[in-house]
Scaffold this active site. Structure first.
Site, PDB file in Angstrom:
ATOM      1  CE  LYS A 106     -36.078  64.627 -49.763  1.00 14.17           C
ATOM      2  NZ  LYS A 106     -36.847  64.091 -48.617  1.00 14.17           N
ATOM      3  NE  ARG A 164     -39.558  58.189 -45.186  1.00 13.82           N
ATOM      4  CZ  ARG A 164     -39.546  59.335 -45.879  1.00 13.82           C
ATOM      5  NH1 ARG A 164     -39.886  59.346 -47.156  1.00 13.82           N
ATOM      6  NH2 ARG A 164     -39.198  60.473 -45.306  1.00 13.82           N
ATOM      7  CE1 TYR A 184     -39.909  51.713 -81.403  1.00 15.33           C
ATOM      8  CE2 TYR A 184     -39.749  53.604 -79.917  1.00 15.33           C
ATOM      9  CZ  TYR A 184     -39.157  52.711 -80.809  1.00 15.33           C
ATOM     10  OH  TYR A 184     -37.837  52.831 -81.105  1.00 15.33           O
ATOM     11  CG  MET A 233     -34.094  56.434 -74.984  1.00 16.13           C
ATOM     12  SD  MET A 233     -32.728  55.380 -75.483  1.00 16.13           S
ATOM     13  CE  MET A 233     -33.348  53.748 -75.049  1.00 16.13           C
TER      14      MET A 233
END
Ligand SMILES: *Cc1c(COP(=O)(O)O)cnc(C)c1O
Length: 390
Positions: free
Chosen positions: A56, A159, A281, A329
Site C-alpha cells: 500500500k 478501526r 527561520y 521547505m
C-alpha cells in the site's frame, strides 16, 4: 555571466541533456535485492506458512512498480493495498511482470460504484462491515456466480472490520455469505511491536473465538511485527509490509532486516558563522562559538520533516552531525564544525538516511515511526534502484 547568455534558445529542447542525478538535491537509492532478502527472511521466520506482501501507499513510498515485481519473483503470490485505485494500478504491474494470477486485496473495502472495476481487475475486496457483506453477496447473486472476498474482523483495534455485534449477527445468519467465496478471514494487531503487551493475547483469543462461529477459510493475523510473536500468531498467511522495506519489526532488539533505503542530500553551500549568529527561520539556533554550517538540499517539501529541526542528525563518512535550526521547505542546515576544515564542501553528499543512521534512527529523532519516514519520501529525489535485474 551576463543575463543575455542565459536566455533560453528560441526553440525549446525536447528534454534536458544533463544527468538527472546532477540536477537533483537528493539521491534516493532503493536496494531491491534487500527487499527480496527481507521477504525471504520473513518466510524463514514463518517456517512454511504463506507470506503475502503489503504494498500500500506506493510500497511504503518506495515505488510499487519496481517493488511489487521483485516481491512476486521472490515468491509472493498475494498482495495487499489500501485503496481501490492502488489495487487497480497494481494489476497491470503484476501482469507485465508475468504474474497475472497473483491475488490483490484492497484493505479499505469495496466502495459503492466500484464493483465492475474490482471484478474486471480481479481485485479481492476486504469486507469490513455487514453492509459490505450484503452488498457483495447481492452482487454475486446478480452475476450468477460466486465472488471471492476477504472478511476482516475487528478483534480489538476498533478501526476496520466487523465489530463483535456484526460477527455475532453473521454467525447467527451465515446465509448472508451466500454467493461469497470466502478467500480469507483476517484481523490486524494493534500492539504487535510490543510483544509483552496483553492486547496481543487478547486479540488472539477473540480471533479464535470468532473463527469457531464462522465458516471455514484461511486465516491471516500477523503483520511484520506479528511474525516475530511466534507460531501461534502465524495462522495461514502473514501480511508484512514495513519489515520488507528495512524497518525493524522488533523495536529494542537488533533488526533482523536489511536496510533498503539510502537517502543522500547534496551540500549546496558551507559557511562559517560567528558566535551568536542565528541559523534558519525563527533564528531557532544560535551559534555558541565559531560554527561551520552546511546547507543541504532537502527540506520538509521532500518529506524531511520539520520535526527534525534542531533534533535530526545526518552522516558524513560515518560521522554523525547535528541538524541545526529549523528545517526549511527546500533545505536543511547542518553543523559540520566537527569535521576538519575543508573536509566538506559544495557538491558533497551527506546521508540523511543510511551510513549507519537508518530509517528507525531518523524516525526516533523526528518523534515518529519508520513507516512515516518512508511514506513521506518526496517526489524531488532522484531515485536509483539497485539489484534485481528482473
Ligand atoms: C498496513 C497493514 C499491514 C502491514 O503492516 P506492517 O506493520 O507494515 O507489516 C498488514 N495488515 C493490515 C490490515 C494493514 O493495514
Amino acid at each position: 555571466m551576463s543575463s543575455r547568455e542565459i536566455q533560453p534558445e528560441t526553440r525549446l529542447p525536447a528534454a534536458p541533456v544533463s544527468d538527472p542525478a546532477a540536477r537533483a538535491g537528493g539521491v534516493l537509492t532503493v536496494d531491491l535485492d534487500a527487499v527480496a532478502w527481507n521477504y525471504r527472511r520473513l518466510r524463514e521466520e514463518l517456517n512454511g506458512v504463506a507470506c503475502a506482501a503489503v504494498v500500500k501507499a506506493n510500497a511504503y513510498g518506495l515505488g510499487v512498480d519496481r517493488v511489487a515485481p521483485v516481491l512476486a519473483r521472490a515468491g509472493a503470490d498475494s498482495f495487499f493495498v489500501a485503496t481501490i485505485d492502488e489495487a487497480l494500478a497494481l494489476r497491470p504491474i503484476l501482469d507485465a511482470a508475468g504474474f497475472p494470477g497473483a491475488a490483490i486485496h484492497a484493505l479499505n473495502g469495496p466502495l459503492p460504484g466500484t464493483e465492475a472495476d474490482l471484478l474486471a481487475f480481479g481485485v479481492t475486496p476486504v469486507l469490513n462491515t455487514l453492509e459490505e457483506v450484503d452488498r457483495w453477496a447481492a452482487l454475486a447473486r446478480s452475476r450468477g456466480r460466486a465472488l471471492s472476498a476477504a472478511l476482516q474482523l475487528d478483534t480489538g483495534m476498533s478501526r476496520l472490520g466487523l465489530p463483535d455485534e456484526e460477527i455475532a449477527a453473521l454467525a447467527e445468519a451465515p446465509e448472508r455469505l451466500r454467493g461469497i467465496d470466502p478467500a480469507l478471514i483476517l484481523t490486524h494487531l494493534a500492539c504487535a511491536d510490543t510483544p509483552a503487551h496483553p492486547e496481543n493475547a487478547m486479540q488472539l483469543a477473540r480471533l479464535r473465538a470468532a473463527l469457531e462461529r464462522l465458516p471455514g477459510a484461511p486465516v491471516s493475523l500477523a503483520n511484520s511485527s506479528g511474525i516475530f510473536l511466534g507460531r501461534a500468531y502465524h495462522f495461514d498467511l502473514a501480511r508484512p509490509g514495513v519489515a520488507l522495506y528495512g524497518v525493524n519489526p522488533t523495536p529494542g532488539q537488533p533488526s533482523p532486516m536489511r536496510p533498503v533505503v539510502r537517502l543522500r542530500g547534496r551540500v549546496l553551500q558551507v559557511r562559517q558563522i560567528d558566535a551568536h549568529r542565528g541559523v534558519g527561520y525563527g533564528a531557532a539556533f544560535r551559534a555558541a562559538g565559531l560554527t561551520r554550517v552546511a546547507t543541504v538540499a532537502a527540506g520538509y517539501a521532500d518529506g524531511y520533516t520539520r520535526h527534525l529541526s534542531n533534533a535530526g542528525r545526518v552522516a558524513f563518512k560515518g560521522q554523525l552531525l547535528p541538524v541545526i535550526g529549523r528545517v526549511s521547505m527546500d533545505s536543511v542546515t547542518v553543523d559540520v564544525t566537527a569535521l576538519g576544515r575543508d573536509a566538506i564542501g559544495a557538491g558533497d553528499f551527506v546521508d540523511l538516511i543510511g551510513d549507519g543512521h537508518d530509517v528507525d534512527a531518523v524516525a526516533a529523532e523526528a518523534g515518529t515511526i519508520g513507516y512515516e519516514v518512508l511514506t513521506s519520501l518526496g517526489a524531488r529525489y532522484h531515485r536509483i534502484y539497485r539489484g534485481d535485474d528482473g
